[in-house]
Design an enzyme around this catalytic site. Structure first.
Site, PDB file in Angstrom:
ATOM      1  N   ASP A  53       0.824  -1.206   0.000  1.00  0.00           N
ATOM      2  CA  ASP A  53       0.000   0.000   0.000  1.00  0.00           C
ATOM      3  C   ASP A  53       0.861   1.260   0.000  1.00  0.00           C
ATOM      4  O   ASP A  53       2.059   1.221   0.285  1.00  0.00           O
ATOM      5  CB  ASP A  53      -0.881   0.047   1.261  1.00  0.00           C
ATOM      6  CG  ASP A  53      -1.789  -1.154   1.393  1.00  0.00           C
ATOM      7  OD1 ASP A  53      -2.119  -1.764   0.360  1.00  0.00           O
ATOM      8  OD2 ASP A  53      -2.174  -1.463   2.534  1.00  0.00           O
ATOM      9  N   TYR A 111       5.771 -10.141   7.251  1.00  0.00           N
ATOM     10  CA  TYR A 111       5.644  -8.702   7.440  1.00  0.00           C
ATOM     11  C   TYR A 111       5.995  -8.371   8.881  1.00  0.00           C
ATOM     12  O   TYR A 111       5.719  -9.165   9.793  1.00  0.00           O
ATOM     13  CB  TYR A 111       4.214  -8.230   7.188  1.00  0.00           C
ATOM     14  CG  TYR A 111       3.826  -8.066   5.738  1.00  0.00           C
ATOM     15  CD1 TYR A 111       4.011  -6.848   5.087  1.00  0.00           C
ATOM     16  CD2 TYR A 111       3.259  -9.113   5.031  1.00  0.00           C
ATOM     17  CE1 TYR A 111       3.626  -6.691   3.759  1.00  0.00           C
ATOM     18  CE2 TYR A 111       2.874  -8.971   3.702  1.00  0.00           C
ATOM     19  CZ  TYR A 111       3.070  -7.751   3.073  1.00  0.00           C
ATOM     20  OH  TYR A 111       2.700  -7.601   1.757  1.00  0.00           O
TER      21      TYR A 111
END
Length: 246
Positions: A53, A111
């Site tokens: 993003d 992540y």
């Protein structure tokens, strides 16, 4: 046509995410394709393991592209780093099998989400963390995280509008590391939905703040309703650490 596999690092603060967009040139995919096309003298498309993003960072994003060139992998790496912006770097470049695809062949990712849990700002890391002033109950967050590990339908933990695609994913581990005010949450799984890690983090933070009880996580998973899950954590704290392949 040679197929190149590269690993990229970027500080995503000033970019509108990875995926190229028709409304802006300020995407990482757009930057790479413009540079690679200039080097090749012909249009080149690049595919990453996933579309981070806007504002999200990467320590180990994997991508691939097909290109005709006489440059060696080392020469191509040097040329890319010579012209890329200072907040983007290619850390490795190698020739891949002709059918290798960075997204389709990925079997897992890790992540890391960083939280700065202090009233005092993290001046030098401000672009890389989510500052939370109220003290977090990390033990409660760890308890809540146990409900998320395993294979589940994570429909409640995505902002994706497409209801036709499967929202079942497997999370292998959620690990916490705390050093003073620095809290790092590492998520390892076979894949993650749109906004999934940020919503998982926001929900765990609400547990840490005492807004939710750890036991509520099971009901949120069963309900499959985005409105029942927690807030969307800011992009600034999220970093793609590594992509795994067989």
């Amino acid at each position: 046509m040679r197929n190149f596999r590269i690993v990229i690092q970027y500080e995503g603060t000033r970019y509108q995410g990875w995926q190229r967009q028709g409304t802006t040139q300020n995407t990482l995919q757009g930057k790479f394709e413009a540079l690679l096309s200039k080097i090749a003298g012909t249009p080149v498309e690049i595919q990453a393991s996933g579309r981070t993003d806007a504002g999200v960072h990467a320590l180990g994003q994997t991508a691939n592209f097909h290109m005709n060139t006489e440059l060696s992998c080392e020469e191509l790496l040097d040329k890319l780093n010579q012209y890329l912006p200072e907040d983007v770097a290619v850390i490795s470049c190698q020739e891949a099998a002709p059918r290798f695809h960075a997204r389709l062949n990925a079997v897992g990712k890790t992540y890391c989400y960083r939280i700065h849990n202090s009233k005092i700002p993290a001046v030098f890391d401000r672009r890389l963390v989510w500052q939370i002033e109220q003290q977090l109950d990390v033990d409660a967050m760890k308890t809540a995280a146990k409900y998320l590990v395993g294979t589940h339908d994570f429909a409640a933990f995505t902002s994706a509008k497409n209801k036709k695609k499967s929202t079942v994913r497997s999370i292998e581990s959620i690990l916490f590391e705390q050093n003073g005010a620095d809290i790092r949450i590492s998520f390892r799984g076979d894949g993650f939905l749109f906004h999934m890690v940020r919503i998982l983090t926001g929900t765990l933070v609400e547990v840490g703040l005492g807004v939710r009880r750890p036991e509520e996580i099971a009901a949120i998973l069963d309900g499959k309703d985005r409105q029942k899950a927690g807030m969307l954590a800011p992009a600034s704290g999220l970093c793609l650490m590594e992509v795994y392949y067989q």
